[in-house]
Design a protein around this motif. Structure first.
Motif, short mmCIF file in Angstrom:
data_model
loop_
_atom_site.label_atom_id
_atom_site.label_comp_id
_atom_site.label_asym_id
_atom_site.label_seq_id
_atom_site.Cartn_x
_atom_site.Cartn_y
_atom_site.Cartn_z
N PRO A 1 0.81 -1.23 0.00
CA PRO A 1 0.00 0.00 0.00
C PRO A 1 0.83 1.26 0.00
CG PRO A 1 -0.92 -1.62 1.52
CD PRO A 1 0.39 -2.17 1.04
N GLY A 2 1.94 1.27 0.75
CA GLY A 2 2.78 2.46 0.80
C GLY A 2 3.36 2.81 -0.55
N GLY A 3 3.52 1.81 -1.43
CA GLY A 3 4.07 2.07 -2.75
C GLY A 3 3.14 2.89 -3.63
N ASP A 4 1.86 2.99 -3.23
CA ASP A 4 0.90 3.77 -4.01
C ASP A 4 0.89 5.24 -3.62
OD1 ASP A 4 -0.20 1.57 -5.46
OD2 ASP A 4 -1.31 0.97 -3.69
N LEU A 5 1.62 5.62 -2.59
CA LEU A 5 1.50 6.97 -2.05
C LEU A 5 1.74 8.04 -3.10
CD1 LEU A 5 3.12 6.88 1.51
CD2 LEU A 5 0.71 7.14 0.90
N SER A 6 2.84 7.89 -3.87
CA SER A 6 3.16 8.95 -4.84
C SER A 6 2.07 9.07 -5.89
CB SER A 6 4.51 8.68 -5.49
OG SER A 6 4.49 7.46 -6.21
N TYR A 7 1.48 7.93 -6.31
CA TYR A 7 0.41 7.99 -7.30
C TYR A 7 -0.83 8.64 -6.71
CZ TYR A 7 3.23 4.72 -10.02
OH TYR A 7 4.25 4.13 -10.73
N ALA B 1 -3.74 3.73 1.12
CA ALA B 1 -2.73 4.80 1.04
C ALA B 1 -3.16 6.02 1.84
CB ALA B 1 -2.48 5.18 -0.43
N LEU B 2 -4.47 6.34 1.81
CA LEU B 2 -4.96 7.47 2.58
C LEU B 2 -4.76 7.23 4.09
CD1 LEU B 2 -8.28 8.31 0.68
CD2 LEU B 2 -6.13 9.60 0.64
N ALA B 3 -4.93 5.98 4.52
CA ALA B 3 -4.70 5.67 5.93
C ALA B 3 -3.24 5.91 6.31
CB ALA B 3 -5.10 4.22 6.21
N VAL B 4 -2.34 5.50 5.43
CA VAL B 4 -0.91 5.73 5.69
C VAL B 4 -0.62 7.23 5.72
CG1 VAL B 4 1.42 5.39 4.77
CG2 VAL B 4 -0.23 3.53 4.68
N MET B 5 -1.22 7.99 4.78
CA MET B 5 -1.01 9.43 4.73
C MET B 5 -1.52 10.11 6.00
SD MET B 5 -2.03 10.11 0.74
CE MET B 5 -1.91 11.90 0.88
N ALA B 6 -2.65 9.62 6.53
CA ALA B 6 -3.18 10.20 7.77
C ALA B 6 -2.26 9.92 8.94
CB ALA B 6 -4.58 9.65 8.04
N GLU B 7 -1.69 8.71 8.99
CA GLU B 7 -0.75 8.39 10.06
C GLU B 7 0.49 9.27 10.00
OE1 GLU B 7 0.10 4.27 9.69
OE2 GLU B 7 -1.94 3.62 10.23
N ASP B 8 0.90 9.65 8.77
CA ASP B 8 2.07 10.51 8.60
C ASP B 8 1.71 12.00 8.64
OD1 ASP B 8 3.57 8.26 8.33
OD2 ASP B 8 3.75 8.35 6.16
N ALA B 9 0.44 12.31 8.95
CA ALA B 9 -0.03 13.70 9.05
C ALA B 9 0.04 14.43 7.71
CB ALA B 9 0.75 14.46 10.12
N LEU B 10 -0.01 13.67 6.60
CA LEU B 10 -0.07 14.33 5.29
C LEU B 10 -1.49 14.86 5.03
CD1 LEU B 10 2.00 11.85 3.09
CD2 LEU B 10 2.71 14.08 3.94
N PHE C 1 12.47 11.61 4.13
CA PHE C 1 12.65 12.78 3.28
C PHE C 1 11.66 12.75 2.11
CE2 PHE C 1 14.58 15.23 -0.10
CZ PHE C 1 15.12 16.33 0.55
N ILE C 2 11.50 11.58 1.51
CA ILE C 2 10.59 11.46 0.35
C ILE C 2 9.15 11.69 0.78
CG2 ILE C 2 9.71 9.82 -1.35
CD1 ILE C 2 12.58 8.70 -1.52
N ARG C 3 8.78 11.25 2.01
CA ARG C 3 7.43 11.54 2.49
C ARG C 3 7.22 13.05 2.61
NH1 ARG C 3 4.95 7.04 5.08
NH2 ARG C 3 5.47 5.27 3.75
N LEU C 4 8.25 13.76 3.05
CA LEU C 4 8.13 15.22 3.13
C LEU C 4 7.99 15.85 1.76
CD1 LEU C 4 10.75 16.06 5.93
CD2 LEU C 4 8.26 16.15 6.11
#
Length: 550
Positions: free
Chosen positions: A336-342, A381-390, A480-483
């Motif tokens: 799932p994390g691999g979908d973040l950029s898309y 991916a949205l769940a991962v983004m929420a955990e990272d405060a994106l 860094f890439i998440r930022l």
């Protein structure tokens, strides 16, 4: 290899098949009748839901004439033998293009300046609050009546195009090249095995992006057509196999150029400038739906060029399509994390189109259409983004964050610290930087020379991510890439007019890379901190002009 013919779109050459068709005789399928490659193209037209019903019927009729004879085809289509014979004769004399309806006479066309104003709206951002241009908003913006806007668009973007048979040979295509310059215009396509709009209803945003790509020709008021210059520009940026369409005639000089470059695997075809906009429907029908997000990015780059008053524009894919456009089977194997950029790119497209704004809930299904990721994996991916405060999460919904100046300061503070570790490690290490970093720096330089400011900012972020990957510190690189993803969201939420000046991007990046190669960790860190200070200052300056919270 280049096709040295002046134009593969000239469908007026008579068919060279030697078989004679009797009015009542049956013709076997193995008897020559259809031109090479036309059978599959005709069948695609007959099955298409995007072409006029009459054209689809005539395409099937011609195939039946070749297989069953005039009488059998007429009987199967429930038409007279005279009608079947007429369309068979037209096909034999003029190819697939002869099956299209001849445009009927109507009221006089609008003046050229009015047409350019109406069609030029595709190169501008739609009015505030509107996701896309409509005939009403175009009429309001140009001062032309809504009825006239509708007529101009119908005539400029017909459902049938002389380019349709050419693109249908590719079945599904990926846009690989767009070039607008003093010497003319060119667009390039590569074959794909993905899903096209003919096979599935495309999102409206895709049609909107394709229209902007075709209308990019309107960036310049005049052209000095030189095919050899177009070909030289083309070969500097792309390699085949690729089908390229140009708006200037393939003259003797161009043919000589082609004969001297037999190793270039590019097939070139000519569409006159007067017919250029008719390609919209054909491209829309053929384009790979998984490229929707990237086409929206190209659309934003073209609109940025228009805002900047730039009359030249070039874009080309820098990677193989298979490495960027994923099939469902490939995507299903990724974490799932691999979908973040898309997913982030899809959200940015929705923000720039006005479909989302700060505080809005994010629909996984809508982002799935834009990103090429399944709704279920978008939700992951949205769940991962929420955990990272994106993004924010409230009551089970994912919301676009309302940015504050504190968010900007916090992000750049973290990015500065992580980047310091990356720069120090790279400068201390004796290994070479990846070649793509130098290519990206050269890309920023080209953007600076041609005034493509938005594209330079995007490449700058890509270059920084490449340094993070090359540093040999996986955890720091990943953070860094998440930022970087967060910065892309910031820019989209603030509005895509934010830019860090390309001259400073080029100077800062060049200095960082020079100090890393020189092996001076302290100087590399100082160069990185200077860049972060510049970036943060521009972002904060922009943020203070926006109604964000402090």
């Amino acid at each position: 290899m280049f096709d040295p013919r002046p134009s593969a779109l000239d469908l007026s050459d008579p068919c060279t098949a030697e078989s004679e068709v009797s009015r009542v005789g049956r013709v076997k399928a193995d008897v020559p009748g259809l031109q090479p490659g036309d059978r599959e193209a005709l069948r695609r037209i007959a099955r298409s839901r995007r072409v006029p019903h009459g054209l689809a019927t005539r395409a099937q009729l011609v195939v039946d004439c070749a297989d069953l004879g005039i009488s059998g085809a007429a009987q199967r289509a429930s038409v007279s033998e005279t009608t079947a014979a007429k369309w068979w004769r037209r096909y034999r004399e003029g190819g697939i293009g002869a099956l299209h309806d001849v445009p009927r006479r109507g009221r006089p066309t609008a003046p050229d300046d009015v047409v350019r104003r109406v069609l030029g709206c595709a190169l501008e951002d739609p009015p505030a609050g509107a996701a896309r241009w409509s005939t009403r908003t175009i009429a309001d913006a140009t001062g032309v009546s809504q009825a006239s806007v509708s007529r101009i668009r119908r005539r400029s973007f017909p459902k049938e195009s002389p380019i349709s048979p050419l693109l249908q040979q590719l079945s599904t295509a990926i846009l690989t090249y767009v070039d607008v310059g003093e010497s003319g215009c060119a667009v390039g396509f590569a074959a794909s095995n993905g899903e096209s709009a003919v096979e599935r209803d495309p999102p409206p945003a895709l049609a909107d992006a394709v229209e902007t790509v075709v209308c990019a020709r309107l960036l310049r008021p005049t052209y000095d057509a030189r095919a050899t210059t177009l070909l030289n520009r083309l070969t500097r940026h792309v390699s085949g196999p690729m089908t390229v369409i140009v708006d200037c005639e393939i003259d003797d000089a161009a043919r000589q150029w082609i004969s001297r470059h037999p190793d270039v695997d590019v097939d070139v075809h000519h569409v006159p400038g007067a017919d250029w906009l008719t390609m919209r429907q054909a491209i829309w029908d053929t384009i790979d739906l998984s490229q929707a997000t990237q086409l929206r990015e190209v659309q934003q780059l073209i609109r940025a060029a228009r805002r900047d008053g730039v009359e030249e524009f070039s874009w080309w894919r820098t990677t193989d399509p298979a490495s960027v456009l994923r099939t469902a089977s490939v995507a299903a194997k990724e974490p799932p994390g691999g979908d973040l950029s898309y997913v982030v790119r899809g959200i940015c497209m929705a923000l720039s189109a006005g479909d989302l704004s700060a505080g809005d809930a994010v629909s996984p299904r809508s982002i799935a259409r834009l990103s090429g990721v399944s709704p279920g994996r978008v939700a992951d991916a949205l769940a991962v983004m929420a955990e990272d405060a994106l993004i924010d999460r409230q009551s089970g919904r994912y919301l676009i964050p309302a940015l504050t100046t504190r968010d900007v300061i916090e992000t750049y503070t973290a990015r500065g610290l992580l980047g310091t570790a990356i720069a120090r490690r790279l400068a201390s290490d004796e290994s070479e930087l990846p070649p793509v970093v130098e290519e990206q720096l050269a890309g920023i330089a080209r953007c600076h020379e041609s005034g493509r400011l938005s594209e330079a900012s995007a490449i700058d972020l890509d270059l920084q991510d490449e340094l993070a990957r090359a540093c040999g510190m996986p955890r720091i690189g990943a953070m860094f890439i998440r930022l970087t993803l967060q910065l892309r969201l910031f820019i989209a939420i603030f509005g895509l007019h934010y830019r860090y000046p390309t001259a400073e991007i080029l100077a800062d990046d060049g200095l960082i890379l020079a100090e890393i190669r020189r092996g001076d960790p302290e100087a590399a860190v100082a160069a990185w901190r200077r860049k972060i200070d510049n970036c943060a200052q521009y972002m904060l300056n922009f943020a203070t002009e926006r109604p964000v919270k402090s």
